[in-house]
Design an enzyme around this catalytic site. Structure first.
Site, mmCIF file in Angstrom:
data_model
loop_
_atom_site.group_PDB
_atom_site.id
_atom_site.type_symbol
_atom_site.label_atom_id
_atom_site.label_comp_id
_atom_site.label_asym_id
_atom_site.label_seq_id
_atom_site.Cartn_x
_atom_site.Cartn_y
_atom_site.Cartn_z
ATOM 1 N N ASP A 72 -9.476 11.303 -18.552
ATOM 2 C CA ASP A 72 -8.335 10.250 -19.178
ATOM 3 C C ASP A 72 -8.634 9.637 -20.092
ATOM 4 O O ASP A 72 -9.552 9.557 -20.299
ATOM 5 C CB ASP A 72 -7.736 9.448 -18.635
ATOM 6 C CG ASP A 72 -8.423 7.935 -17.468
ATOM 7 O OD1 ASP A 72 -8.944 7.836 -18.507
ATOM 8 O OD2 ASP A 72 -8.861 8.611 -16.075
ATOM 9 N N TYR A 119 -4.323 4.251 -15.303
ATOM 10 C CA TYR A 119 -5.052 4.106 -15.587
ATOM 11 C C TYR A 119 -5.553 4.282 -17.672
ATOM 12 O O TYR A 119 -6.630 3.931 -17.735
ATOM 13 C CB TYR A 119 -6.493 3.889 -15.311
ATOM 14 C CG TYR A 119 -6.221 3.074 -13.384
ATOM 15 C CD1 TYR A 119 -6.146 1.827 -13.874
ATOM 16 C CD2 TYR A 119 -5.830 3.652 -12.274
ATOM 17 C CE1 TYR A 119 -6.001 1.001 -12.008
ATOM 18 C CE2 TYR A 119 -5.791 2.908 -11.232
ATOM 19 C CZ TYR A 119 -5.944 2.175 -11.216
ATOM 20 O OH TYR A 119 -5.477 0.994 -10.428
ATOM 21 N N HIS A 156 2.327 1.080 14.765
ATOM 22 C CA HIS A 156 3.242 0.783 15.841
ATOM 23 C C HIS A 156 3.920 -0.779 16.090
ATOM 24 O O HIS A 156 4.394 -1.474 15.730
ATOM 25 C CB HIS A 156 3.957 1.686 17.086
ATOM 26 C CG HIS A 156 5.329 1.026 17.150
ATOM 27 N ND1 HIS A 156 6.661 0.985 16.675
ATOM 28 C CD2 HIS A 156 5.428 0.503 18.424
ATOM 29 C CE1 HIS A 156 7.526 0.888 17.871
ATOM 30 N NE2 HIS A 156 6.624 -0.099 18.674
ATOM 31 N N GLU A 157 2.180 -1.780 15.888
ATOM 32 C CA GLU A 157 2.545 -3.037 16.885
ATOM 33 C C GLU A 157 2.591 -3.622 15.110
ATOM 34 O O GLU A 157 2.936 -5.082 15.347
ATOM 35 C CB GLU A 157 1.103 -3.186 17.375
ATOM 36 C CG GLU A 157 1.809 -2.210 19.061
ATOM 37 C CD GLU A 157 1.933 -3.594 19.708
ATOM 38 O OE1 GLU A 157 3.071 -4.483 19.390
ATOM 39 O OE2 GLU A 157 3.014 -2.112 20.793
ATOM 40 N N LEU A 158 1.951 -3.207 14.500
ATOM 41 C CA LEU A 158 2.010 -4.118 12.865
ATOM 42 C C LEU A 158 2.812 -3.314 12.201
ATOM 43 O O LEU A 158 3.527 -4.487 11.740
ATOM 44 C CB LEU A 158 0.280 -2.990 12.285
ATOM 45 C CG LEU A 158 -1.186 -4.109 12.750
ATOM 46 C CD1 LEU A 158 -1.691 -2.895 11.805
ATOM 47 C CD2 LEU A 158 -1.375 -4.954 12.483
ATOM 48 N N ASN A 218 -3.466 8.021 -10.509
ATOM 49 C CA ASN A 218 -4.509 7.341 -11.149
ATOM 50 C C ASN A 218 -4.475 7.621 -12.162
ATOM 51 O O ASN A 218 -4.623 6.316 -13.336
ATOM 52 C CB ASN A 218 -5.797 7.875 -9.917
ATOM 53 C CG ASN A 218 -5.716 6.995 -8.730
ATOM 54 O OD1 ASN A 218 -4.787 6.579 -8.841
ATOM 55 N ND2 ASN A 218 -6.941 7.296 -8.169
ATOM 56 N N ALA A 219 -4.672 8.798 -12.998
ATOM 57 C CA ALA A 219 -5.288 8.958 -14.316
ATOM 58 C C ALA A 219 -4.047 8.801 -15.459
ATOM 59 O O ALA A 219 -4.442 7.632 -16.097
ATOM 60 C CB ALA A 219 -5.392 10.318 -14.747
ATOM 61 N N GLY A 238 -3.753 -1.342 -6.102
ATOM 62 C CA GLY A 238 -3.970 -0.279 -4.985
ATOM 63 C C GLY A 238 -4.545 -0.724 -4.117
ATOM 64 O O GLY A 238 -4.503 -1.817 -4.125
ATOM 65 N N GLY A 288 -6.784 1.430 -2.530
ATOM 66 C CA GLY A 288 -8.281 2.086 -2.195
ATOM 67 C C GLY A 288 -8.399 3.423 -0.910
ATOM 68 O O GLY A 288 -9.730 3.178 -1.125
#
Length: 457
Positions: free
Chosen positions: A388, A366, A251-253, A362-363, A418, A420
């Site tokens: 992939d 990339y 919330h603060e961020l 992701n596949a 991304g 991570g």
């Protein structure tokens, strides 16, 4: 020294040991009542036969002798000498216990008349293979006599006599008698241990719930169960505190991030587009996305067990796979998968969908132009492979890509957008469902992600 109570495990073991020993001893003592080597009451059918024989002899001795005046003692001796049957023998004594006839082989008789001297309650006892019975009263005009009868005993030894004579059989008998008590003891010991094991397995699956049944059974397991429940409560408090902290941080961020993006938008409206303002907006958007995914990962690790249900694989993933195939086509790529069957899975549907969706996206991102998904049942597990034909991941980094915030330098760098956290979320979701995930090189030249999930019974 403190006496062990039955509420304690060592007290129960102590009590079971002595109870078993007592039962074996009492059983053997009770069996001795049926030992022919001890003094016993004569069975009714034999008693009637012996009494009938005593009456006949009594009648014969009271009948006047045809050969003149023969003494009672001589007539008694003649009765014992005339018997040709070597399997039985009659004995005569005075009421005082003096043996009249026969005088030979009277060792068993001498012992027997000391313990059986009441004709009102005739008894019998076995000496080796020779069974003695008596006394039976013989009343004549001259004096009263006692008659005893001996015969060869051809019965087989009683069961307990065979046991006592054979140490190995005695051991087997003792084991047989003690088995029910030992089984009860094993059940009493293992039941709370199994409850404790099942509770530990639930905690390992992320189900942090106290179990009141753990505080039952022997005192040692009660204490262990109470300590376990205290540990679960402490973990819940720690996790709740962590959740509140993350929520507060989020919330603060998010508030200054929102103001930052609004300020960036106002600056772009007044001053026009610039590379500096675009970079600020991009970084702010990436930071907001990272915070959202971090919160999702935290909630997944804590609350995944609260919404578990059994659902088939086709209903679970079909719509998501079709959306992914449409998305791949928009990027001029081909996504294929084999036919989904109704494999039953137990878990949180949203997490299972998110886990597979993160890997597939992701596949798509990339991979060059081919993405292949294969579902295979292997005994009681479902294996899912996603291949992939992209650049792949170096072999020494295959195990690291599931760590939070880890990005491969060759293809998954910061410019790709991304955070991570995608594969970390997938790995956490599978672990919550007792599954597994690993990365290897794909036959297509890129990356292969293999996921396994247990099938529901």
């Amino acid at each position: 020294m403190q006496i062990p109570g039955f509420t304690h495990l060592y007290g129960r073991i102590f009590a079971i040991f002595w109870t078993t020993l007592l039962v074996v001893v009492v059983t053997l003592v009770l069996m001795f009542q049926y030992d022919p080597r001890s003094v016993q009451t004569i069975p009714n059918h034999q008693l009637q036969r012996f009494q009938s024989q005593a009456e006949k002899i009594n009648h014969r001795l009271n009948t006047p002798a045809s050969s003149g005046d023969i003494s009672l003692i001589s007539r008694v001796k003649n009765l014992t000498h005339r018997r040709d049957n070597h399997n039985s023998q009659l004995y005569f004594t005075t009421i005082d216990g003096d043996i009249i006839a026969p005088q030979k082989h009277t060792k068993a008789l001498r012992n027997f008349i000391t313990i059986a001297d009441n004709p009102k309650t005739p008894q019998q006892r076995l000496y080796g293979r020779w069974l003695m019975a008596g006394p039976f009263i013989i009343t004549t005009e001259q004096q009263s006599l006692y008659m005893y009868r001996g015969q060869v005993w051809r019965g087989s030894p009683p069961f307990f006599v065979q046991i006592m004579d054979k140490p190995f059989k005695l051991l087997l008998f003792t084991m047989l008698v003690s088995t029910p008590f030992l089984l009860w003891l094993a059940w009493a010991v293992t039941r709370p241990a199994r409850r404790l094991q099942q509770a530990a397995e639930r905690v390992a699956r992320g189900e942090f719930e106290a179990d009141p049944t753990l505080e039952q059974g022997p005192q040692e397991f009660k204490q262990a169960g109470a300590s376990f429940n205290q540990m679960v409560d402490a973990l819940n408090n720690i996790i709740s505190g962590q959740q509140r902290l993350l929520s507060d941080i989020s919330h603060e961020l998010r508030s200054p991030l929102t103001r930052l993006r609004m300020a960036t938008a106002l600056a772009q409206r007044k001053q026009g587009q610039s590379s500096e303002l675009s970079r600020i907006d991009t970084e702010a958007e990436r930071l907001e996305k990272m915070i959202s995914e971090l919160l999702e990962l935290s909630r997944m690790q804590v609350n995944s067990h609260q919404q578990q249900q059994i659902i088939d694989s086709h209903s679970l993933w079909y719509e998501m796979l079709e959306d992914a195939r449409f998305e791949a086509e928009q990027h001029h790529k081909t996504l294929t998968y084999n036919q989904l069957q109704a494999w039953p899975l137990k878990g949180n549907p949203n997490l299972l969908i998110s886990a597979l969706e993160n890997v597939i996206r992701n596949a798509i991102k990339y991979g060059n132009n081919i993405i292949e998904i294969k579902f295979t049942q292997q005994q009681q597990q479902l294996l899912i492979t996603i291949d992939d034909n992209g650049k792949g991941v170096p072999n020494d980094e295959l195990d690291d890509i599931f760590r939070p915030f880890y990005r491969v330098s060759t293809a998954r760098d910061r410019s790709s957008g991304g955070t991570g956290l995608g594969l970390a979320i997938t790995e956490s979701a599978l672990r919550q469902h007792r599954g597994d995930i690993k990365a290897t090189s794909s036959p297509l030249g890129g990356l292969r992600i293999s996921m396994t999930l247990p099938l529901a019974r």
